[in-house]
Scaffold this motif. Structure first.
Motif, PDB file in Angstrom:
ATOM      1  N   ALA A 196       0.857  -1.191   0.000  1.00 35.73           N
ATOM      2  CA  ALA A 196       0.000   0.000   0.000  1.00 35.73           C
ATOM      3  C   ALA A 196       0.888   1.234   0.000  1.00 35.73           C
ATOM      4  CB  ALA A 196      -0.903  -0.007   1.230  1.00 35.73           C
ATOM      5  N   GLY A 197       0.477   2.251  -0.734  1.00 34.49           N
ATOM      6  CA  GLY A 197       1.295   3.459  -0.853  1.00 34.49           C
ATOM      7  C   GLY A 197       2.458   3.233  -1.799  1.00 34.49           C
ATOM      8  N   ALA A 198       2.241   2.411  -2.807  1.00 36.26           N
ATOM      9  CA  ALA A 198       3.319   1.926  -3.674  1.00 36.26           C
ATOM     10  C   ALA A 198       3.963   2.970  -4.568  1.00 36.26           C
ATOM     11  CB  ALA A 198       2.800   0.781  -4.546  1.00 36.26           C
ATOM     12  N   THR A 199       3.331   4.112  -4.776  1.00 32.26           N
ATOM     13  CA  THR A 199       3.926   5.123  -5.653  1.00 32.26           C
ATOM     14  C   THR A 199       4.586   6.252  -4.878  1.00 32.26           C
ATOM     15  OG1 THR A 199       1.801   6.245  -5.853  1.00 32.26           O
ATOM     16  CG2 THR A 199       2.345   4.633  -7.566  1.00 32.26           C
ATOM     17  N   GLY A 200       4.524   6.182  -3.552  1.00 32.81           N
ATOM     18  CA  GLY A 200       5.151   7.205  -2.721  1.00 32.81           C
ATOM     19  C   GLY A 200       6.659   7.005  -2.623  1.00 32.81           C
TER      20      GLY A 200
ATOM     21  N   GLU B 114       6.825 -11.377  -6.085  1.00 37.38           N
ATOM     22  CA  GLU B 114       5.776 -10.862  -6.963  1.00 37.38           C
ATOM     23  C   GLU B 114       5.009  -9.791  -6.187  1.00 37.38           C
ATOM     24  OE1 GLU B 114       1.642 -12.292  -9.096  1.00 37.38           O
ATOM     25  OE2 GLU B 114       2.939 -13.783  -8.171  1.00 37.38           O
ATOM     26  N   VAL B 115       5.032  -8.559  -6.683  1.00 40.42           N
ATOM     27  CA  VAL B 115       4.444  -7.421  -5.974  1.00 40.42           C
ATOM     28  C   VAL B 115       3.250  -6.874  -6.733  1.00 40.42           C
ATOM     29  CG1 VAL B 115       4.864  -5.087  -5.116  1.00 40.42           C
ATOM     30  CG2 VAL B 115       6.682  -6.795  -5.006  1.00 40.42           C
ATOM     31  N   THR B 116       2.175  -6.617  -5.993  1.00 43.58           N
ATOM     32  CA  THR B 116       1.037  -5.879  -6.533  1.00 43.58           C
ATOM     33  C   THR B 116       1.050  -4.503  -5.879  1.00 43.58           C
ATOM     34  OG1 THR B 116      -0.283  -7.862  -6.838  1.00 43.58           O
ATOM     35  CG2 THR B 116      -1.470  -5.777  -6.744  1.00 43.58           C
ATOM     36  N   PRO B 117       1.360  -3.450  -6.650  1.00 41.21           N
ATOM     37  CA  PRO B 117       1.362  -2.110  -6.072  1.00 41.21           C
ATOM     38  C   PRO B 117      -0.067  -1.602  -5.868  1.00 41.21           C
ATOM     39  CG  PRO B 117       2.040  -2.059  -8.385  1.00 41.21           C
ATOM     40  CD  PRO B 117       1.779  -3.478  -8.036  1.00 41.21           C
ATOM     41  N   VAL B 118      -0.327  -0.996  -4.719  1.00 38.51           N
ATOM     42  CA  VAL B 118      -1.641  -0.430  -4.423  1.00 38.51           C
ATOM     43  C   VAL B 118      -1.474   1.064  -4.183  1.00 38.51           C
ATOM     44  CG1 VAL B 118      -3.533  -0.379  -2.757  1.00 38.51           C
ATOM     45  CG2 VAL B 118      -2.570  -2.554  -3.462  1.00 38.51           C
TER      46      VAL B 118
ATOM     47  N   GLY C 260      -3.199   5.844  -8.037  1.00 39.50           N
ATOM     48  CA  GLY C 260      -2.750   5.845  -9.427  1.00 39.50           C
ATOM     49  C   GLY C 260      -2.810   4.479 -10.074  1.00 39.50           C
ATOM     50  N   GLU C 261      -2.748   3.428  -9.258  1.00 40.89           N
ATOM     51  CA  GLU C 261      -2.821   2.052  -9.758  1.00 40.89           C
ATOM     52  C   GLU C 261      -4.255   1.532  -9.770  1.00 40.89           C
ATOM     53  OE1 GLU C 261      -0.333   0.208 -10.940  1.00 40.89           O
ATOM     54  OE2 GLU C 261       1.251   1.652 -10.512  1.00 40.89           O
ATOM     55  N   GLY C 262      -5.216   2.376  -9.360  1.00 42.43           N
ATOM     56  CA  GLY C 262      -6.626   1.992  -9.407  1.00 42.43           C
ATOM     57  C   GLY C 262      -7.198   1.431  -8.117  1.00 42.43           C
ATOM     58  N   ALA C 263      -6.443   1.511  -7.014  1.00 46.64           N
ATOM     59  CA  ALA C 263      -6.952   1.030  -5.725  1.00 46.64           C
ATOM     60  C   ALA C 263      -6.736   2.108  -4.677  1.00 46.64           C
ATOM     61  CB  ALA C 263      -6.236  -0.254  -5.322  1.00 46.64           C
ATOM     62  N   ASP C 264      -7.744   2.343  -3.869  1.00 46.37           N
ATOM     63  CA  ASP C 264      -7.681   3.399  -2.862  1.00 46.37           C
ATOM     64  C   ASP C 264      -7.929   2.793  -1.481  1.00 46.37           C
ATOM     65  OD1 ASP C 264      -8.191   5.595  -1.156  1.00 46.37           O
ATOM     66  OD2 ASP C 264      -8.912   6.786  -2.838  1.00 46.37           O
ATOM     67  N   VAL C 265      -6.930   2.856  -0.595  1.00 46.61           N
ATOM     68  CA  VAL C 265      -7.069   2.266   0.737  1.00 46.61           C
ATOM     69  C   VAL C 265      -8.031   3.043   1.625  1.00 46.61           C
ATOM     70  CG1 VAL C 265      -4.826   1.131   0.706  1.00 46.61           C
ATOM     71  CG2 VAL C 265      -5.019   3.429   1.643  1.00 46.61           C
TER      72      VAL C 265
ATOM     73  N   ASP D 263       1.918  -2.110   4.630  1.00 44.72           N
ATOM     74  CA  ASP D 263       1.792  -0.662   4.559  1.00 44.72           C
ATOM     75  C   ASP D 263       3.200  -0.069   4.541  1.00 44.72           C
ATOM     76  OD1 ASP D 263       1.486   2.085   5.152  1.00 44.72           O
ATOM     77  OD2 ASP D 263      -0.358   1.692   6.259  1.00 44.72           O
ATOM     78  N   SER D 264       3.497   0.774   3.574  1.00 47.17           N
ATOM     79  CA  SER D 264       4.856   1.307   3.440  1.00 47.17           C
ATOM     80  C   SER D 264       5.283   2.151   4.636  1.00 47.17           C
ATOM     81  CB  SER D 264       4.992   2.108   2.145  1.00 47.17           C
ATOM     82  OG  SER D 264       4.092   3.182   2.133  1.00 47.17           O
ATOM     83  N   ARG D 265       4.337   2.649   5.444  1.00 50.52           N
ATOM     84  CA  ARG D 265       4.712   3.402   6.654  1.00 50.52           C
ATOM     85  C   ARG D 265       5.448   2.514   7.649  1.00 50.52           C
ATOM     86  NH1 ARG D 265      -0.986   5.762   8.220  1.00 50.52           N
ATOM     87  NH2 ARG D 265      -1.400   3.603   7.719  1.00 50.52           N
ATOM     88  N   LEU D 266       5.098   1.226   7.681  1.00 55.90           N
ATOM     89  CA  LEU D 266       5.803   0.288   8.554  1.00 55.90           C
ATOM     90  C   LEU D 266       7.243   0.086   8.098  1.00 55.90           C
ATOM     91  CD1 LEU D 266       3.103  -2.450   9.137  1.00 55.90           C
ATOM     92  CD2 LEU D 266       4.121  -0.992  10.868  1.00 55.90           C
TER      93      LEU D 266
END
Length: 114
Positions: free
Chosen positions: A6-10, A26-30, A33-38, A56-59
């Motif tokens: 989550a937060g994959a484009t930050g 294998e990564v699914t970016p969320v 911009g990738e079409g998913a909103d947390v 979560d990228s904050r972790l």
């Protein structure tokens, strides 16, 4: 194993995606911009389907040696129960907590529907 970030484009999320892919994950970016909103949940069902780990990228930013350990996985019909632990040293700000340098972990069980 497929991992959702989550937060994959930050700033941190994009580095997490790149580093994970470099390690053969294998990564699914969320991201919006990738079409998913947390926040709204739009597109999350599709993004999370079939994933082993949701991160979560904050972790990643707050715990530089963050590691996940899976202890057990049990399946029944369309559900998968996983008992796992997440832990690492608190080296960066997380939510309202300044870094402590201490090791923190939690063990939990999650149930996912396939």
């Amino acid at each position: 194993m497929r991992v959702v970030v989550a937060g994959a484009t930050g700033r941190i999320g994009s580095r997490t995606v790149a580093r994970s892919r470099n390690h053969g994950v294998e990564v699914t970016p969320v991201s919006r911009g990738e079409g998913a909103d947390v926040i709204t949940g739009r597109g999350l069902t599709e993004a999370l389907r079939g994933t082993a780990v949701k991160m979560d990228s904050r972790l990643i930013a707050a715990f530089d040696d963050l590691a996940t350990t899976v202890f057990d996985q049990i399946t029944e019909e369309d559900k998968v129960a996983t008992r796992w632990r997440l832990g690492g040293h608190h080296t960066g700000r997380f939510l309202d907590c300044p870094p402590t340098g201490r090791y923190a972990s939690f063990t939990t069980t999650t149930v996912d529907r396939l």
